[in-house]
Scaffold this motif. Structure first.
Motif, PDB file in Angstrom:
ATOM      1  N   LEU A  42       0.827  -1.198   0.000  1.00  0.00           N
ATOM      2  CA  LEU A  42       0.000   0.000   0.000  1.00  0.00           C
ATOM      3  C   LEU A  42       0.865   1.253   0.000  1.00  0.00           C
ATOM      4  O   LEU A  42       0.601   2.215  -0.724  1.00  0.00           O
ATOM      5  N   PHE A  43       1.918   1.239   0.801  1.00  0.00           N
ATOM      6  CA  PHE A  43       2.836   2.378   0.863  1.00  0.00           C
ATOM      7  C   PHE A  43       3.673   2.506  -0.407  1.00  0.00           C
ATOM      8  O   PHE A  43       3.823   3.583  -0.971  1.00  0.00           O
ATOM      9  N   SER A  44       4.228   1.388  -0.857  1.00  0.00           N
ATOM     10  CA  SER A  44       5.184   1.453  -1.965  1.00  0.00           C
ATOM     11  C   SER A  44       4.506   1.676  -3.313  1.00  0.00           C
ATOM     12  O   SER A  44       5.067   2.322  -4.202  1.00  0.00           O
ATOM     13  N   GLY A  85      -6.556  10.630  25.519  1.00  0.00           N
ATOM     14  CA  GLY A  85      -7.166   9.569  24.733  1.00  0.00           C
ATOM     15  C   GLY A  85      -8.407   9.991  23.993  1.00  0.00           C
ATOM     16  O   GLY A  85      -9.260   9.168  23.708  1.00  0.00           O
ATOM     17  N   THR A  86      -8.565  11.266  23.710  1.00  0.00           N
ATOM     18  CA  THR A  86      -9.804  11.724  23.097  1.00  0.00           C
ATOM     19  C   THR A  86      -9.789  11.684  21.587  1.00  0.00           C
ATOM     20  O   THR A  86     -10.751  12.053  20.962  1.00  0.00           O
ATOM     21  N   SER A  87      -8.714  11.251  20.969  1.00  0.00           N
ATOM     22  CA  SER A  87      -8.672  11.232  19.506  1.00  0.00           C
ATOM     23  C   SER A  87      -8.104   9.910  19.024  1.00  0.00           C
ATOM     24  O   SER A  87      -7.017   9.847  18.491  1.00  0.00           O
ATOM     25  N   GLN A  88      -8.853   8.836  19.261  1.00  0.00           N
ATOM     26  CA  GLN A  88      -8.366   7.499  18.966  1.00  0.00           C
ATOM     27  C   GLN A  88      -8.689   7.090  17.533  1.00  0.00           C
ATOM     28  O   GLN A  88      -9.634   6.374  17.265  1.00  0.00           O
ATOM     29  N   MET A  89      -7.917   7.604  16.608  1.00  0.00           N
ATOM     30  CA  MET A  89      -8.008   7.224  15.206  1.00  0.00           C
ATOM     31  C   MET A  89      -6.663   6.610  14.858  1.00  0.00           C
ATOM     32  O   MET A  89      -5.657   7.298  14.819  1.00  0.00           O
ATOM     33  N   TRP A  90      -6.640   5.314  14.642  1.00  0.00           N
ATOM     34  CA  TRP A  90      -5.380   4.622  14.470  1.00  0.00           C
ATOM     35  C   TRP A  90      -4.809   4.838  13.078  1.00  0.00           C
ATOM     36  O   TRP A  90      -5.520   4.758  12.086  1.00  0.00           O
ATOM     37  N   GLY A  91      -3.519   5.101  13.020  1.00  0.00           N
ATOM     38  CA  GLY A  91      -2.860   5.301  11.741  1.00  0.00           C
ATOM     39  C   GLY A  91      -1.419   4.856  11.779  1.00  0.00           C
ATOM     40  O   GLY A  91      -0.786   4.829  12.841  1.00  0.00           O
ATOM     41  N   HIS A 144       1.678   8.673   2.591  1.00  0.00           N
ATOM     42  CA  HIS A 144       2.473   8.914   3.795  1.00  0.00           C
ATOM     43  C   HIS A 144       1.875   8.166   4.979  1.00  0.00           C
ATOM     44  O   HIS A 144       2.603   7.679   5.842  1.00  0.00           O
ATOM     45  N   ARG A 145       0.561   8.072   5.036  1.00  0.00           N
ATOM     46  CA  ARG A 145      -0.120   7.483   6.183  1.00  0.00           C
ATOM     47  C   ARG A 145      -1.340   6.702   5.724  1.00  0.00           C
ATOM     48  O   ARG A 145      -1.995   7.088   4.753  1.00  0.00           O
ATOM     49  N   VAL A 146      -1.644   5.593   6.419  1.00  0.00           N
ATOM     50  CA  VAL A 146      -2.866   4.848   6.164  1.00  0.00           C
ATOM     51  C   VAL A 146      -3.636   4.709   7.464  1.00  0.00           C
ATOM     52  O   VAL A 146      -3.066   4.777   8.557  1.00  0.00           O
ATOM     53  N   LEU A 147      -4.948   4.529   7.345  1.00  0.00           N
ATOM     54  CA  LEU A 147      -5.802   4.316   8.502  1.00  0.00           C
ATOM     55  C   LEU A 147      -5.962   2.826   8.744  1.00  0.00           C
ATOM     56  O   LEU A 147      -6.009   2.038   7.797  1.00  0.00           O
TER      57      LEU A 147
END
Length: 377
Positions: free
Chosen positions: A129-131, A200-206, A136-139
């Protein structure tokens, strides 16, 4: 994959190793381009999660990168006039500029959206996905985290369950069907620019390319000597020759340059356009003898303000020093550097690329984190 030992790992393993990194420093879609640049500069961020100011059911619009902002700014029809006016007068015209446009306008102008991947997916899928897409970032979706495993303190429910039950929401972008986990209503969950990272109020994993590189370096003993001892020239040979490439004039050099080079006379605006056209994150700046003296990257746009738009019309070095960009010498390597040494250097110097140069310090190519990941496939 070349590194068979890495096939046993999943995206979840990378998340765990990196302490379950979240997408931080959110910005509303009604904020301006200048607000976004300022927030990226303040937090040394390359991307920001964009939150909807109107749709509370699907608050996450997308993730906006500094490269998106760069492309939006340099495509602005009135940019050249403002640049020339500021160069001549030394001050802003007072007219509305592209930096006053909203973040929502930038997101709507893009041809792509942030990608998502399941935490259960193999590491190879994340690397591809990156290459392949160069993001720069994925969810990351499908994440279940024990509070003891997370770096940041996580809000707990009244039942104090060991695992948090999560609900899936789609990104509110017509370009993507990405999904994210948001907590149940038993949690007090708020989104604002003032959110504290510790609460911990912005738990969006990336995850970023750099996160994956950290993980691979931690397991480099499993890669094997054939990969770790691979010379820089072998990695460089897998990079395509660009249509704007230049040939090193050094009589002792045996290499063809794989990238365009900027001279000290080139303007910052032309450099940003070359970065966009060559789909690369940085370009070398060379002296009259072709020797590497600096690099210019799209992240430099974070320091742009309304009254400094004119610096885009100045030579690249004047742009770098005039905007007071962080001073950092390019990470330089030579042909006998190995894969192991390059990865170690990138992480120790907190750099996203290494510049391969010849015996006279003339740049041949940049070996980026993307190139490293691509080489492992």
């Amino acid at each position: 994959m070349k590194a068979r030992a890495l096939e046993q790992y999943t995206v979840r393993d990378v998340l765990s190793h990196r302490g379950y990194p979240t997408l931080r420093h959110p910005i509303n879609d009604t904020a301006t381009v200048q607000d976004a640049l300022m927030q990226m500069r303040k937090h040394s961020a390359v991307s920001l999660p964009v939150l909807s100011s109107s749709n509370k059911d699907r608050p996450l619009v997308d993730v906006l990168s500094v490269y998106d902002l760069r492309d939006y700014i340099i495509h602005s029809p009135g940019l050249d006039n403002e640049v020339q006016l500021q160069l001549l007068s030394g001050r802003s015209s007072g007219a509305r500029t592209v930096l006053s446009d909203t973040v929502a306008q930038v997101v709507a102008s893009r041809k792509h959206a942030t990608q998502e991947i399941s935490a259960a997916a193999p590491l190879e899928s994340l690397i591809r996905l990156f290459s392949t897409l160069g993001h720069h970032r994925v969810l990351v979706t499908g994440v279940h985290v024990d509070s003891k495993d997370a770096v940041h303190r996580v809000p707990r429910s009244s039942s104090d369950e060991p695992r948090r039950r999560r609900r899936e929401w789609s990104i509110g972008s017509g370009c993507s069907s990405s999904t994210l986990g948001y907590p149940d209503s038993t949690y007090d969950w708020e989104y604002s620019d003032d959110d504290d990272e510790e609460d911990g109020t912005s738990q969006m994993w990336g995850l970023t390319q750099y996160d994956v590189l950290h993980f691979i370096q931690h397991h480099n003993h499993q890669l094997g000597h054939p990969i770790l001892d691979m010379p820089a020239t072998s990695i460089a040979s897998t990079k395509p020759l660009t249509s704007t490439a230049v040939i090193s004039q050094s009589p002792d050099s045996r290499h063809t340059s794989l990238l365009p080079a900027l001279t000290i006379r080139d303007s910052a605006l032309s450099a940003m356009k070359q970065l966009r056209d060559s789909h690369t994150s940085a370009l070398p700046v060379v002296d009259i003898d072709g020797r590497l003296i600096a690099e210019i990257a799209g992240t430099g746009m974070r320091y742009l303000t309304e009254d400094k738009i004119g610096f885009l019309g100045k030579p690249v070095l004047a742009f770098i020093y005039g905007l007071q960009l962080p001073k950092a010498n390019p990470y330089v390597i030579h042909e006998h550097f190995t894969m192991s040494q390059i990865m170690t250097g990138l992480l120790r110097m907190n750099s996203y690329r290494a510049w391969l140069v010849d015996n006279e310090e003339r740049p041949i190519c940049a070996i980026s984190t993307t190139d490293i990941l691509s080489f492992l496939l």
